[in-house]
Write a protein that holds these residues in place. Structure first.
Motif, PDB file in Angstrom:
ATOM      1  N   VAL A  70       7.413  13.446 149.349  1.00 28.14           N
ATOM      2  CA  VAL A  70       7.054  13.861 147.997  1.00 28.14           C
ATOM      3  C   VAL A  70       5.835  13.059 147.566  1.00 28.14           C
ATOM      4  CG1 VAL A  70       9.384  14.572 147.297  1.00 28.14           C
ATOM      5  CG2 VAL A  70       8.683  12.193 147.008  1.00 28.14           C
ATOM      6  N   SER A  71       5.024  13.635 146.676  1.00 21.99           N
ATOM      7  CA  SER A  71       3.788  12.964 146.282  1.00 21.99           C
ATOM      8  C   SER A  71       3.950  12.083 145.053  1.00 21.99           C
ATOM      9  CB  SER A  71       2.686  13.999 146.021  1.00 21.99           C
ATOM     10  OG  SER A  71       3.067  14.875 144.980  1.00 21.99           O
ATOM     11  N   THR A  72       5.095  12.167 144.376  1.00 25.60           N
ATOM     12  CA  THR A  72       5.271  11.322 143.200  1.00 25.60           C
ATOM     13  C   THR A  72       5.429   9.857 143.607  1.00 25.60           C
ATOM     14  OG1 THR A  72       6.549  10.959 141.176  1.00 25.60           O
ATOM     15  CG2 THR A  72       7.788  11.583 143.128  1.00 25.60           C
ATOM     16  N   THR A  73       5.015   8.975 142.718  1.00 26.63           N
ATOM     17  CA  THR A  73       5.240   7.533 142.910  1.00 26.63           C
ATOM     18  C   THR A  73       6.222   7.005 141.871  1.00 26.63           C
ATOM     19  OG1 THR A  73       3.338   7.021 141.507  1.00 26.63           O
ATOM     20  CG2 THR A  73       2.946   7.193 143.890  1.00 26.63           C
ATOM     21  N   SER A  74       6.865   7.930 141.143  1.00 25.13           N
ATOM     22  CA  SER A  74       7.778   7.539 140.070  1.00 25.13           C
ATOM     23  C   SER A  74       9.230   7.683 140.504  1.00 25.13           C
ATOM     24  CB  SER A  74       7.529   8.398 138.831  1.00 25.13           C
ATOM     25  OG  SER A  74       8.566   8.234 137.888  1.00 25.13           O
ATOM     26  N   PRO A  75       9.961   6.577 140.647  1.00 28.31           N
ATOM     27  CA  PRO A  75      11.386   6.678 140.967  1.00 28.31           C
ATOM     28  C   PRO A  75      12.158   7.459 139.902  1.00 28.31           C
ATOM     29  CG  PRO A  75      10.599   4.443 141.317  1.00 28.31           C
ATOM     30  CD  PRO A  75       9.504   5.176 140.619  1.00 28.31           C
ATOM     31  N   GLN A  76      11.764   7.316 138.639  1.00 29.59           N
ATOM     32  CA  GLN A  76      12.453   8.046 137.570  1.00 29.59           C
ATOM     33  C   GLN A  76      12.253   9.549 137.715  1.00 29.59           C
ATOM     34  OE1 GLN A  76      11.063   7.296 133.600  1.00 29.59           O
ATOM     35  NE2 GLN A  76      12.848   8.228 132.631  1.00 29.59           N
ATOM     36  N   ALA A  77      11.029   9.964 138.033  1.00 34.73           N
ATOM     37  CA  ALA A  77      10.768  11.389 138.226  1.00 34.73           C
ATOM     38  C   ALA A  77      11.619  11.931 139.372  1.00 34.73           C
ATOM     39  CB  ALA A  77       9.289  11.614 138.510  1.00 34.73           C
ATOM     40  N   LEU A  78      11.676  11.199 140.473  1.00 31.68           N
ATOM     41  CA  LEU A  78      12.455  11.652 141.617  1.00 31.68           C
ATOM     42  C   LEU A  78      13.945  11.694 141.296  1.00 31.68           C
ATOM     43  CD1 LEU A  78      12.457  12.576 144.524  1.00 31.68           C
ATOM     44  CD2 LEU A  78      12.504  10.177 145.244  1.00 31.68           C
ATOM     45  N   GLU A  79      14.426  10.718 140.547  1.00 37.27           N
ATOM     46  CA  GLU A  79      15.844  10.688 140.183  1.00 37.27           C
ATOM     47  C   GLU A  79      16.234  11.934 139.387  1.00 37.27           C
ATOM     48  OE1 GLU A  79      18.891   8.145 137.280  1.00 37.27           O
ATOM     49  OE2 GLU A  79      16.905   7.349 137.758  1.00 37.27           O
ATOM     50  N   HIS A  80      15.418  12.312 138.419  1.00 36.29           N
ATOM     51  CA  HIS A  80      15.755  13.478 137.594  1.00 36.29           C
ATOM     52  C   HIS A  80      15.519  14.785 138.348  1.00 36.29           C
ATOM     53  CE1 HIS A  80      16.863  11.577 133.775  1.00 36.29           C
ATOM     54  NE2 HIS A  80      16.000  10.638 134.111  1.00 36.29           N
ATOM     55  N   PHE A  81      14.561  14.793 139.247  1.00 37.13           N
ATOM     56  CA  PHE A  81      14.370  15.951 140.121  1.00 37.13           C
ATOM     57  C   PHE A  81      15.622  16.180 140.959  1.00 37.13           C
ATOM     58  CE2 PHE A  81      13.170  18.010 144.046  1.00 37.13           C
ATOM     59  CZ  PHE A  81      12.267  18.988 143.666  1.00 37.13           C
ATOM     60  N   GLU A  82      16.159  15.103 141.519  1.00 40.20           N
ATOM     61  CA  GLU A  82      17.360  15.214 142.354  1.00 40.20           C
ATOM     62  C   GLU A  82      18.553  15.719 141.542  1.00 40.20           C
ATOM     63  OE1 GLU A  82      18.033  14.700 145.738  1.00 40.20           O
ATOM     64  OE2 GLU A  82      15.858  14.950 145.774  1.00 40.20           O
ATOM     65  N   ARG A  83      18.663  15.256 140.291  1.00 36.85           N
ATOM     66  CA  ARG A  83      19.765  15.741 139.446  1.00 36.85           C
ATOM     67  C   ARG A  83      19.581  17.226 139.143  1.00 36.85           C
ATOM     68  NH1 ARG A  83      24.077  14.333 136.768  1.00 36.85           N
ATOM     69  NH2 ARG A  83      23.925  12.256 137.646  1.00 36.85           N
ATOM     70  N   ALA A  84      18.337  17.643 138.903  1.00 37.80           N
ATOM     71  CA  ALA A  84      18.071  19.066 138.677  1.00 37.80           C
ATOM     72  C   ALA A  84      18.426  19.888 139.915  1.00 37.80           C
ATOM     73  CB  ALA A  84      16.605  19.269 138.307  1.00 37.80           C
ATOM     74  N   LEU A  85      18.124  19.349 141.098  1.00 36.20           N
ATOM     75  CA  LEU A  85      18.446  20.054 142.337  1.00 36.20           C
ATOM     76  C   LEU A  85      19.954  20.210 142.486  1.00 36.20           C
ATOM     77  CD1 LEU A  85      17.362  21.286 144.955  1.00 36.20           C
ATOM     78  CD2 LEU A  85      17.390  18.998 145.966  1.00 36.20           C
ATOM     79  N   TRP A  86      20.696  19.135 142.172  1.00 33.22           N
ATOM     80  CA  TRP A  86      22.163  19.235 142.221  1.00 33.22           C
ATOM     81  C   TRP A  86      22.659  20.289 141.238  1.00 33.22           C
ATOM     82  CZ3 TRP A  86      25.589  18.170 138.178  1.00 33.22           C
ATOM     83  CH2 TRP A  86      26.942  18.275 138.517  1.00 33.22           C
TER      84      TRP A  86
END
Length: 432
Positions: free
Chosen positions: A9-25
């Motif tokens: 993934v191209s993001t460098t934000s752990p927070q962005a990735l965390e919420h992306f993963e919750r959206a995927l779930w």
């Protein structure tokens, strides 16, 4: 960075990735609203294209015409950031653009390319799986998941959802014992997997195990019925099990409490409402004003005709059931007109679905509603072998056979009815 499944993934934000993963779930489990989590992910990293793209993906997988402008807006928000997106994210953007244009088959081919490089790209897998369902591609409902399943470790948190997809694909390919076993395995742990519960319910529906189907859904009630986007559809399955036992009062109660009315707010839910009321009506049940309420709730089906033929057919049922012959005719004309447009003016996949299955089916249903049973049978009977080309499941498309049985029971072409009953009694036990 990489996501928990080692996809770049191209993001460098752990927070962005965390919420992306919750959206995927949420997208996998149908619990809650993925868009809200994606909004948080975008706020944490506005330049991450994949979060914008996934917003478009989610909206498009709802087959909701009213959401198309929002999906287009999400992709336009992603476009300026593609320059620093990784190749996988650029591929996802291209697939979403194809889906937006109504080229669902081509979009699925791109998601398949993503899965070849990253077999655990869950966003690619769920998007392709849902559009395989909408396109009636039973082979890929099973095979696309099978092509990646061995690469998923059993201890991955999302593994049960992969099993749920595989179970449904197996069921739609008529591999019933294996489908049930995989579906039960998917829900054996702590994860709530409504899609797997739904897959096992489909197996029991197809095998005529109606009492078991009731018990199965009731026993798993806490895992699919509360604050879940698939709940209306699973309530519909429960109503079908009751209907097969001629427990029509219970089916109507389930409609009133959990399927129709305020329970339904999008096409995927309204079509379940229409499908149940139509089946009840075929059995001679007076459903009262429910048809009128459903037709009034449906969001402008004539204006949205031509987006997805499967939805158009069910919107027509609501108009026919409510007795609104003028709007039913207008819907049929609008769907036919949009299916005849040149490819650059209309969604090409839906054009094919409408021309081959959707429009003849709509015409046959109009014939049935007006008592023209010979014409109804002549239109619907040839569709039985190709109906999967316009999407849905075996259980949903059974509406064709049930309408044919009702038409033949009126004394017209009873040999057709006998043949259909013979086929049915070999597939599942006789029921009331």
């Amino acid at each position: 960075m990489q996501d928990p499944r080692d996809c770049p993934v191209s993001t460098t934000s752990p927070q962005a990735l965390e919420h992306f993963e919750r959206a995927l779930w949420r997208m996998l489990s149908f619990f809650g609203d993925p868009v809200a989590d994606l909004d948080v992910a975008i706020a944490a990293d506005p330049a991450w294209s994949l979060a914008h793209t996934m917003q478009a993906d989610f909206m498009l997988t709802l087959t909701e015409p009213a959401l198309v402008p929002k999906a287009r807006h999400a992709l336009e928000a992603a476009r300026p950031h593609l320059g620093h997106a990784v190749q996988r994210e650029q591929l996802h953007f291209a697939a979403a653009e194809l889906a937006l244009a109504g080229r669902w088959h081509d979009a699925s081919a791109l998601w398949d390319l993503a899965l070849r490089d990253q077999p655990r790209d869950m966003l690619a897998l769920i998007c392709a799986h849902l559009f395989d369902f909408y396109r009636g591609d039973a082979r890929n409902l099973r095979a696309r998941v099978a092509r990646v399943l061995p690469d998923w470790p059993a201890d991955d948190a999302l593994y049960p959802y992969v099993l749920g997809m595989y179970a449904f694909g197996l069921e739609e390919c008529n591999v019933y014992p294996q489908a049930e076993a995989v579906g039960r395995r998917a829900v054996a742990g702590d994860a709530k997997v409504p899609w797997a519960i739904h897959a096992v319910a489909h197996v029991m529906e197809m095998q005529g195990r109606h009492a078991e189907g009731m018990s199965w859904l009731v026993s798993r009630h806490a895992d699919w019925a509360v604050d879940n986007g698939l709940s209306v559809h699973n309530w519909w399955h429960l109503a079908l099990f009751h209907l097969e036992s001629l427990q029509t009062e219970t089916a109507l109660r389930l409609y009133d409490e959990s399927i129709g009315g305020s329970s339904a707010s999008v096409n995927l839910q309204w079509l379940d409402s229409a499908a149940l009321l139509w089946r009840l009506q075929l059995l001679g049940v007076d459903v009262g004003p429910r048809w009128t309420a459903l037709a009034a709730a449906w969001a402008d089906p004539i204006a949205h005709a031509g987006y997805y033929a499967f939805n158009d057919v069910h919107a027509l049922l609501a108009l026919l059931g409510s007795g609104d012959a003028a709007r039913a005719d207008a819907l049929l004309v609008a769907a036919a007109e949009r299916a005849s447009r040149t490819p650059h003016e209309a969604a090409p996949d839906n054009q094919a679905m409408a021309a081959e299955v959707g429009l003849p089916m709509m015409q046959g249903l109009v014939d049935f509603s007006r008592g023209h049973m010979r014409q109804c049978i002549a239109r619907l009977l040839p569709l039985r072998v190709i109906a999967h080309h316009f999407g849905g499941s075996h259980a949903q498309r059974d509406l064709i056979d049930q309408t044919l049985l009702a038409a033949t029971s009126n004394g017209v072409d009873r040999s057709v009815g006998r043949a259909l009953l013979n086929e049915r009694r070999c597939a599942k036990p006789l029921t009331p």
